[in-house]
Scaffold this motif. Structure first.
Motif, mmCIF file in Angstrom:
data_model
loop_
_atom_site.group_PDB
_atom_site.id
_atom_site.type_symbol
_atom_site.label_atom_id
_atom_site.label_comp_id
_atom_site.label_asym_id
_atom_site.label_seq_id
_atom_site.Cartn_x
_atom_site.Cartn_y
_atom_site.Cartn_z
ATOM 1 N N SER A 168 71.907 -44.189 1.374
ATOM 2 C CA SER A 168 71.999 -44.336 2.826
ATOM 3 C C SER A 168 70.823 -45.126 3.408
ATOM 4 C CB SER A 168 72.102 -42.971 3.504
ATOM 5 O OG SER A 168 70.928 -42.236 3.307
ATOM 6 N N ALA A 169 69.637 -44.959 2.875
ATOM 7 C CA ALA A 169 68.458 -45.625 3.425
ATOM 8 C C ALA A 169 68.350 -47.089 3.018
ATOM 9 C CB ALA A 169 67.189 -44.885 3.002
ATOM 10 N N TYR A 170 68.753 -47.421 1.804
ATOM 11 C CA TYR A 170 68.572 -48.781 1.295
ATOM 12 C C TYR A 170 69.876 -49.500 1.003
ATOM 13 C CZ TYR A 170 63.818 -47.145 0.779
ATOM 14 O OH TYR A 170 62.579 -46.624 1.026
ATOM 15 N N GLY A 171 71.007 -48.838 1.176
ATOM 16 C CA GLY A 171 72.301 -49.466 0.925
ATOM 17 C C GLY A 171 72.538 -49.793 -0.539
ATOM 18 N N ILE A 222 60.279 -43.805 -5.852
ATOM 19 C CA ILE A 222 59.703 -42.558 -6.337
ATOM 20 C C ILE A 222 59.304 -41.716 -5.132
ATOM 21 C CG2 ILE A 222 57.344 -43.425 -6.550
ATOM 22 C CD1 ILE A 222 57.141 -41.773 -9.173
ATOM 23 N N THR A 223 59.585 -40.431 -5.199
ATOM 24 C CA THR A 223 59.205 -39.531 -4.118
ATOM 25 C C THR A 223 57.823 -38.965 -4.416
ATOM 26 O OG1 THR A 223 60.046 -37.485 -5.124
ATOM 27 C CG2 THR A 223 61.624 -38.833 -3.896
ATOM 28 N N PRO A 224 57.147 -38.458 -3.407
ATOM 29 C CA PRO A 224 55.874 -37.785 -3.705
ATOM 30 C C PRO A 224 56.129 -36.441 -4.390
ATOM 31 C CG PRO A 224 56.367 -37.649 -1.356
ATOM 32 C CD PRO A 224 57.424 -38.520 -1.976
ATOM 33 N N VAL A 225 55.107 -35.905 -5.004
ATOM 34 C CA VAL A 225 55.210 -34.567 -5.600
ATOM 35 C C VAL A 225 55.297 -33.575 -4.452
ATOM 36 C CG1 VAL A 225 54.043 -32.832 -6.996
ATOM 37 C CG2 VAL A 225 53.943 -35.223 -7.664
ATOM 38 N N GLN A 226 56.294 -32.717 -4.527
ATOM 39 C CA GLN A 226 56.529 -31.746 -3.461
ATOM 40 C C GLN A 226 56.543 -30.345 -4.042
ATOM 41 O OE1 GLN A 226 60.233 -32.921 -1.647
ATOM 42 N NE2 GLN A 226 59.620 -35.058 -1.617
ATOM 43 N N GLN A 227 56.049 -29.405 -3.270
ATOM 44 C CA GLN A 227 56.092 -28.003 -3.681
ATOM 45 C C GLN A 227 57.412 -27.417 -3.215
ATOM 46 O OE1 GLN A 227 52.642 -25.591 -2.779
ATOM 47 N NE2 GLN A 227 53.984 -23.888 -2.246
ATOM 48 N N LEU A 228 58.116 -26.787 -4.135
ATOM 49 C CA LEU A 228 59.390 -26.140 -3.838
ATOM 50 C C LEU A 228 59.221 -24.663 -4.176
ATOM 51 C CD1 LEU A 228 62.096 -27.255 -2.807
ATOM 52 C CD2 LEU A 228 62.837 -27.415 -5.153
ATOM 53 N N ASP A 229 59.163 -23.821 -3.139
ATOM 54 C CA ASP A 229 58.853 -22.404 -3.345
ATOM 55 C C ASP A 229 60.016 -21.586 -3.868
ATOM 56 O OD1 ASP A 229 56.177 -22.481 -2.616
ATOM 57 O OD2 ASP A 229 56.681 -22.391 -0.492
ATOM 58 N N ASP A 253 59.986 -39.193 4.935
ATOM 59 C CA ASP A 253 61.258 -39.891 4.716
ATOM 60 C C ASP A 253 62.248 -39.028 3.942
ATOM 61 O OD1 ASP A 253 60.225 -42.143 5.930
ATOM 62 O OD2 ASP A 253 59.623 -43.065 4.032
ATOM 63 N N PHE A 254 61.752 -38.356 2.919
ATOM 64 C CA PHE A 254 62.634 -37.580 2.052
ATOM 65 C C PHE A 254 61.900 -36.372 1.500
ATOM 66 C CE2 PHE A 254 64.056 -36.485 -2.220
ATOM 67 C CZ PHE A 254 65.386 -36.180 -1.966
ATOM 68 N N LEU A 304 71.200 -35.553 -7.004
ATOM 69 C CA LEU A 304 72.164 -36.022 -6.010
ATOM 70 C C LEU A 304 71.542 -36.114 -4.621
ATOM 71 C CD1 LEU A 304 75.476 -34.232 -7.015
ATOM 72 C CD2 LEU A 304 74.999 -36.682 -7.062
ATOM 73 N N GLN A 305 70.638 -35.204 -4.275
ATOM 74 C CA GLN A 305 69.955 -35.287 -2.980
ATOM 75 C C GLN A 305 69.232 -36.623 -2.856
ATOM 76 O OE1 GLN A 305 67.321 -32.010 -2.086
ATOM 77 N NE2 GLN A 305 68.802 -30.494 -2.811
ATOM 78 N N LEU A 306 68.522 -36.994 -3.897
ATOM 79 C CA LEU A 306 67.795 -38.259 -3.890
ATOM 80 C C LEU A 306 68.759 -39.439 -3.899
ATOM 81 C CD1 LEU A 306 65.178 -39.864 -3.969
ATOM 82 C CD2 LEU A 306 65.170 -39.573 -6.460
#
Length: 148
Positions: free
Chosen positions: A84-87, A50-57, A130-131, A76-78
């Motif tokens: 690539s990071a975890y194979g 899970i990624t953190p909550v991010q603000q996308l303007d 990281d992402f 797809l970005q995730l």
């Protein structure tokens, strides 16, 4: 039908047509600030991220439905990052968004609690370093005429 009834009917019909045209004009996507996070699950490797909550303007949002445009591209970005990071291949990714940070954080907490309790899942919280999601450039899909 009496003359007054016909006029009332025509007036209502004209208002409906005008409202429909007005709604169609408003339904063009516009740039808006949203709060977004992603979730990835690999059912073959029992890995969930899970990624953190991010603000996308500069996210494109459809005002008629309130939906984030090109959600698949954010997923797809995730997916590319997790591969690539975890194979991990064949992971399923989803993107969650809200117009308020508070609402996005509530969704995030609910999802995090659900998967962090499961002992059979290797649960990873990704750091913002990281992402992070990159804003996608929305392009309206217009029909293209092909001359042969």
């Amino acid at each position: 039908m009496a003359r007054g009834g016909v006029l009332t009917f025509l007036l209502m019909l004209a208002l409906m047509v005008a409202g429909t045209q007005r709604a169609a004009a408003k339904s063009k996507p516009r740039v808006q600030r949203v709060y977004i996070f992603g979730f990835s699950a690999s059912f073959t490797d029992s890995l969930a991220c899970i990624t953190p909550v991010q603000q996308l303007d500069s996210a494109w949002v459809d005002p008629s439905h309130g939906m984030l445009m090109d959600r698949a591209l954010y997923s797809l970005q995730l997916q590319y990052h997790v591969e690539s990071a975890y194979g991990v291949s064949n992971n399923t990714c989803a993107v969650f968004f809200a117009k308020s940070q508070r609402k996005a954080e509530r969704q995030w907490n609910k999802l995090r609690r659900r998967y962090s309790k499961d002992q059979n899942v290797k649960f990873r919280e990704l750091n913002a370093s990281d992402f992070s999601f990159k804003a996608e450039n929305y392009e309206e899909n217009a029909p293209v005429e092909v001359n042969e």
